[in-house]
Structures are given as C-alpha cells and as structure tokens.
Design an enzyme around this catalytic site. Structure first.
Site, PDB file in Angstrom:
ATOM      1  N   TRP A 141       0.885  -1.114  -0.306  1.00 14.53           N
ATOM      2  CA  TRP A 141      -0.448  -0.362  -0.369  1.00 14.53           C
ATOM      3  C   TRP A 141       0.521   1.030  -0.252  1.00 14.53           C
ATOM      4  CZ3 TRP A 141      -5.131   0.115   0.443  1.00 14.53           C
ATOM      5  CH2 TRP A 141      -5.818   2.028   0.168  1.00 14.53           C
ATOM      6  N   GLU A 214       8.121  -1.559   1.023  1.00 16.54           N
ATOM      7  CA  GLU A 214       7.811  -1.102   2.617  1.00 16.54           C
ATOM      8  C   GLU A 214       8.665  -1.693   3.742  1.00 16.54           C
ATOM      9  OE1 GLU A 214       3.056  -0.513   3.636  1.00 16.54           O
ATOM     10  OE2 GLU A 214       3.435  -1.658   2.113  1.00 16.54           O
ATOM     11  N   ASP A 247       9.870   2.894   1.673  1.00 13.48           N
ATOM     12  CA  ASP A 247       8.511   4.003   2.158  1.00 13.48           C
ATOM     13  C   ASP A 247       8.100   3.595   3.680  1.00 13.48           C
ATOM     14  OD1 ASP A 247       6.038   4.843   2.760  1.00 13.48           O
ATOM     15  OD2 ASP A 247       4.538   3.874   0.883  1.00 13.48           O
ATOM     16  N   GLN A 250       4.884   3.855   7.697  1.00  8.80           N
ATOM     17  CA  GLN A 250       4.486   3.733   8.724  1.00  8.80           C
ATOM     18  C   GLN A 250       5.643   3.173   9.775  1.00  8.80           C
ATOM     19  OE1 GLN A 250       0.818   1.877   9.352  1.00  8.80           O
ATOM     20  NE2 GLN A 250       0.473   1.887   7.069  1.00  8.80           N
ATOM     21  N   LYS A 276       3.074   9.395   8.078  1.00 10.34           N
ATOM     22  CA  LYS A 276       2.677   9.994   8.534  1.00 10.34           C
ATOM     23  C   LYS A 276       3.070  10.282  10.341  1.00 10.34           C
ATOM     24  CE  LYS A 276      -0.095   5.694   7.184  1.00 10.34           C
ATOM     25  NZ  LYS A 276      -1.716   6.477   6.584  1.00 10.34           N
ATOM     26  N   ARG A 410      -3.934  -4.487  12.940  1.00  7.97           N
ATOM     27  CA  ARG A 410      -2.696  -4.246  12.832  1.00  7.97           C
ATOM     28  C   ARG A 410      -2.518  -3.182  14.287  1.00  7.97           C
ATOM     29  NH1 ARG A 410      -1.954   0.229   8.188  1.00  7.97           N
ATOM     30  NH2 ARG A 410      -4.686  -0.078   8.377  1.00  7.97           N
TER      31      ARG A 410
END
Length: 448
Positions: A141, A214, A247, A250, A276, A410
């Site tokens: 994502w 990620e 990425d 998070q 984020k 999560r």
C-alpha cells in the site's frame, strides 16, 4: 445524534469501509472521546500517525504559535522551519546510516501525504534513470494517487481503468504462509526473490526505474521481510540499474524501536519517503534522497510544484516532533513497549487457538486470526466480530482482511503510551476474543 448520521449518509462520500459507529468529539493522549461520553483507547494512533498521542501539548503550542506567524507561502519561497526540518531529517538519517555503506541521504522535499511523497519519489526515479518500470510487493500500500496507486496491490485496483504501464508485483515474503519453502517448511525467501525477478526480467521492456517497498508491510498484514531480504533486494536493483525506494510512512521515526526500520537490515536506500509519523497526525511528508540523485534530477528539469510544498506550518510541527522524539528517547521507549505488547500478544496465543501468528517489530505488531492452526484457514468474520466487541469495550482496533490470509489486527499504539494502557488494551482484546468465541462456534466465524 440521528441528525448527524442522517447528514453523514446524505452528504459524506464513502471512501472505504464502513465508518466507525461513534461520533468523536475530541482526543487526548492515547484516547478518543465520543459525543455520548465514552473514552476509547486508540490502538491505531489515529491512521497509524499520532505517534505522540492526540493533542500533545507541545504540538498544540507549536500550531497555535506558528499559525499566528507564518502558515503558508508561495511554493517558490522558503522559510526557517522548512530549512531547519530538512537539515534535521538529513542529520537523523546520517546518524542512522553511519554504520552502513551508501551515499548520504541529505536532500529533502517536504510535502503533505504519503501518497504525494511516493508520487514524487517515483517521479524522481523515472527522471534520473530514464526508465519507467516500478516493482512493488503484491500486498503493498503506497497511496491512492496515480503512481502510488499503480504500485499498490493490496486493494483498490479494480474498476478504475488501466494503471500506468510499467508496474510489476512481486510476492511478499510471508513467513507464516510461505510459497517457496525449504525442506523444513520455512520460507525460502532467496529462491522466492530469484523467481520474482526472473519473472520481472521476462516481462520488462528494458526500462526499469525503481523498486518501491515498505520495510514492514502494514496494510499487507504486518509482514516483516526476514533479515537479509532487503540487502538481497537492493542487490537485484543494482544489477538492473534500478533505485531502491523505501516507504517508511508507518515505520519511520522510532515506531519500530529504531529511528528508521532500514537500520535493522543495514541497507541504505536511494530514496526514503516519510509521512504519517513525521507530522504525528498532521499532514506532513518528506522525500529524502542523495545529493547526486537530486543534482541529476535538477539538471533534467525535475518538477514537483504543488500547493503545499515547503509549507512552514507543518514543517514547524515536524521540528517539534523531532524535538520530542530526541529528548524523550522514544526509539528506546518504543522498543520497550513493543516488547511488552508482543509478550502480551504471545500470551493471548497460548489461550486462544484462533491466534495463528504474532509478528511485527516495536510498536507495530500484527496478530492474525485463523479458524484452524494446521490449515491456517482464514477467520475474517471473527476478525470483524472481535473488532466490534473491542470497540464496545473501549478499544479501537483495525483488522486487515485480504484474500489468502486471515483477519490480521494492525496494532500500533502511540509511542507515548503507558505500560498500563498497553496492558489494558491487551485485556480488552482478550475479553473480546473470549466473548466472540463464546457467542458463536469458530466454524461459524470462518471467512470461507
């Protein structure tokens, strides 16, 4: 309250799943508060962003002061908050990458969202390499704008017409559900990676640009590539003249127990994107790359002129975020709290047979539910029911439900959480699991 939901149904575009059935009126620390007076423990840090909790007093003070002095500028103007944050991000990355080989990540572009930062990173890679092909994980994502959505495979691909040409998916390294296995049944990730790039080479038109991944796939079910994987992936990129883009929307800025997740692997990317956690809940993102890549892109006319590029207000917030992370040692705190959370989740797995796997790092943990540990049959409906019960009991949780896997929670509490809040969240999750399984047999809650 009825008018609120009537107005919401009539006027608000539904942009994903169902809305949480609560009206939120304020948030503070690790909790959000509803209009009817309920206090809900937030185990998702908002949208995985509020690493300092909600309404942190120093963030509030920064916003109040900065908005009264300098909030927004013409995109070609610079301000001290922007230059200061760019320097400090480069310094933090310099410390993180110091033990490893790789060009210094020292050039920063400040933006607003994760999708926008990935868009800019892909644009940089295409311009510098001259290629256009982007490789990403099949459960990735990276955002909902064009290039980011083209590299997103976990959801949202159908019904929108063809994506831009040149996007390729490779299998995610899922140790719990391995596709390539060793004789003992464990994931043979080297063979998986070799096979993935053999398929990419067969399909490539000879114009590779970048691999965008990620370090831990959050929306993909909290999948953590095994040690050595990212280094091998970087080698595949080097062999093909591709850039490696990480990425860290998070995982960056202390959530995993180190300042950046790539530190565990000793791999320095060509480009890193942050979002984020950088704004701790406010819209702030960054692209960081090397001086050589930035210089080459500049000489080729790199253009990424957006309305809120280099805005001073969010940059000031980013500086305060870094102040707090550094002063309070929140990288170490995240590691300590993460270990406490993980121990609690593993304890739950000893009491609930439906817990198939616990995985993750620091304060980004995943708990996957199954109806049968031997077959690993997914338990999507159970995940939804446990989520509902958690909310009723005062805990907000997020469950990821993707084809081919069970419902996976999560779990990403704020880095400022207390030991007691972690323990209370675990107790509520335990109660919700017990209640769901008491109310209905496991077979009735399977996703089949």
């Amino acid at each position: 309250m009825a008018d609120f939901w009537s107005d919401a149904q009539r006027h608000v575009v539904r942009y994903g799943g169902a809305f949480t059935p609560e009206i939120i009126v304020r948030a503070e620390g690790s909790h959000v508060f509803t209009e009817d007076g309920r206090r809900i423990l937030d185990f998702t840090s908002g949208q995985m962003s509020a690493i300092l909790g909600h309404s942190h007093p120093e963030i509030v003070a920064t916003v109040r002061q900065q908005i009264g002095e300098l909030d927004h500028l013409f995109s070609g103007m610079l301000s001290r908050p922007v230059v200061d944050l760019s320097r400090r991000l480069a310094e933090s990355l310099g410390k993180a990458q110091a033990p490893f080989e790789g060009a210094e990540l020292s050039k920063v572009l400040l933006l607003t969202t994760g999708a926008e930062s990935n868009e800019a990173a892909v644009r940089l890679a295409k311009l510098v390499t001259g290629g256009h092909e982007i490789v990403s994980f099949a459960r990735s994502w990276h955002g909902m704008t064009q290039a980011a959505a083209g590299a997103t495979y976990s959801a949202g691909r159908r019904g929108y017409g063809p994506p831009a040409p040149g996007n390729f998916a490779i299998p995610a390294p899922d140790a719990y559900r391995p596709d390539f296995t060793r004789p003992d049944g464990t994931l043979d990730w080297r063979r998986q990676l070799d096979h993935a790039f053999a398929l990419f080479d067969a399909q490539s038109s000879g114009a590779p640009a970048a691999c965008l991944v990620e370090p831990i796939l959050s929306s993909g079910g909290v999948l953590e590539p095994p040690p050595g994987y990212l280094a091998a992936l970087q080698a595949k990129c080097r062999e093909r003249g591709m850039l490696l883009i990480l990425d860290e929307a998070q995982t960056g800025l202390c959530r995993t127990g180190t300042w950046y997740a790539f530190e565990r692997d000793g791999v320095v990317p060509d480009i890193i994107t942050l979002s984020k956690t950088l704004g701790a809940g406010l819209p702030l993102a960054a692209v960081v790359t090397t001086e050589a890549i930035e210089q080459q892109a500049y000489e080729r006319g790199f253009l990424f002129y957006t309305t809120h590029v280099s805005d001073p207000l969010p940059a000031a917030v980013g500086n305060t975020v870094l102040d707090i992370l550094e002063r309070d040692g929140l990288d170490r705190r995240a590691a300590e709290l993460g270990e406490r959370l993980r121990r609690g989740l593993l304890e739950l797995s000893t009491r609930h047979e439906v817990v198939g796997d616990v995985r993750g790092r620091g304060l980004l943990q995943g708990l996957e539910l199954v109806t049968d540990r031997a077959t690993k049959t997914g338990a999507d409906r159970l995940g939804a029911e446990v989520t509902r019960r958690c909310l009723t009991l005062g805990l907000h949780m997020n469950v990821v439900q993707l084809p081919g896997m069970g419902g996976t929670f999560r779990i990403a509490p704020p880095l400022t959480s207390t030991d007691e809040e972690i323990d209370r969240g675990l107790a509520i999750l335990d109660e919700a699991l017990t209640g769901a399984l008491t109310a209905a047999p496991v077979g009735a809650l399977t996703g089949a």
